[in-house]
Design an enzyme around this catalytic site. Structure first.
Site, short mmCIF file in Angstrom:
data_model
loop_
_atom_site.label_atom_id
_atom_site.label_comp_id
_atom_site.label_asym_id
_atom_site.label_seq_id
_atom_site.Cartn_x
_atom_site.Cartn_y
_atom_site.Cartn_z
CB SER A 208 -0.95 0.02 1.20
OG SER A 208 -0.24 0.22 2.40
CE LYS B 100 -2.41 2.14 5.02
NZ LYS B 100 -2.20 1.22 3.96
#
Length: 189
Positions: A55, A98
């Site tokens: 991701s 993230k």
């Protein structure tokens, strides 16, 4: 009359090598100090972690090894653009990594994959065209003590679009340095 010659002092005791037990004790002392310093750094400052998942590609690849700084957010605030490691809000036994896109009070909106921060389009040079997606997200004001996070590989990321803003008490570090594989050694941006 010539002066008598003094015999040379016996320096054999001074020039002799220290006993092995003294060398071993000094070596063990240095080893204990070094290991204590390493333990302090790992426990309180930097922790090595392995990225699991795609991701955050291309910034971070699956199985890449990085250091996270666990202390930095005690002395400075979290900034937009920081890559953070946090406990997954829906299952705190898991950790996620993230990029911070919005901080408390920011207005975040996503239209067809384009991120708007406080009504301004965000230039995201870290998201290549191949990793963009066309999902939209309604405008949200990031709550106090929370952060809106997105993965750099937008089409494969489970992020704030799915689980909402991340509370600050779930954040435990900033990703700062990649150390493996060798071609990716260096400061993270």
């Amino acid at each position: 009359m010539p002066e008598p010659v003094q015999p040379a002092p016996d320096n054999t005791a001074r020039n002799a090598a220290p006993p092995r037990s003294t060398l071993l004790a000094a070596w063990l002392r240095d080893l204990v100090i070094a290991l204590s310093l390493v333990a302090f750094i790992i426990v309180f400052l930097y922790t090595p972690v392995k990225v699991e998942g795609t991701s955050m590609m291309p910034s971070l690849a699956d199985q890449e090894h990085i250091f996270i700084n666990k202390f930095i957010y005690r002395i400075e605030p979290i900034h937009r653009g920081d890559i953070i490691v946090f406990r997954y809000p829906l299952d705190p036994s898991k950790s996620f990594i993230k990029r911070v896109v919005g901080v408390a009070g920011d207005h975040i909106r996503i239209n067809d994959g384009r991120v708007y921060l406080n009504q301004q389009l965000v230039a995201e040079d870290y998201v290549p065209k191949a990793y963009e997606d066309d999902r939209s997200y309604p405008e949200l004001v990031v709550p106090p003590d929370s952060y809106f996070v997105l993965g750099d590989h937008r089409s494969l990321s489970n992020d704030s679009r799915d689980f909402g803003p991340v509370p600050s008490n779930f954040i435990f570090g900033k990703a700062v340095f990649g150390y493996w594989p060798m071609q990716k050694v260096g400061r993270l941006r």
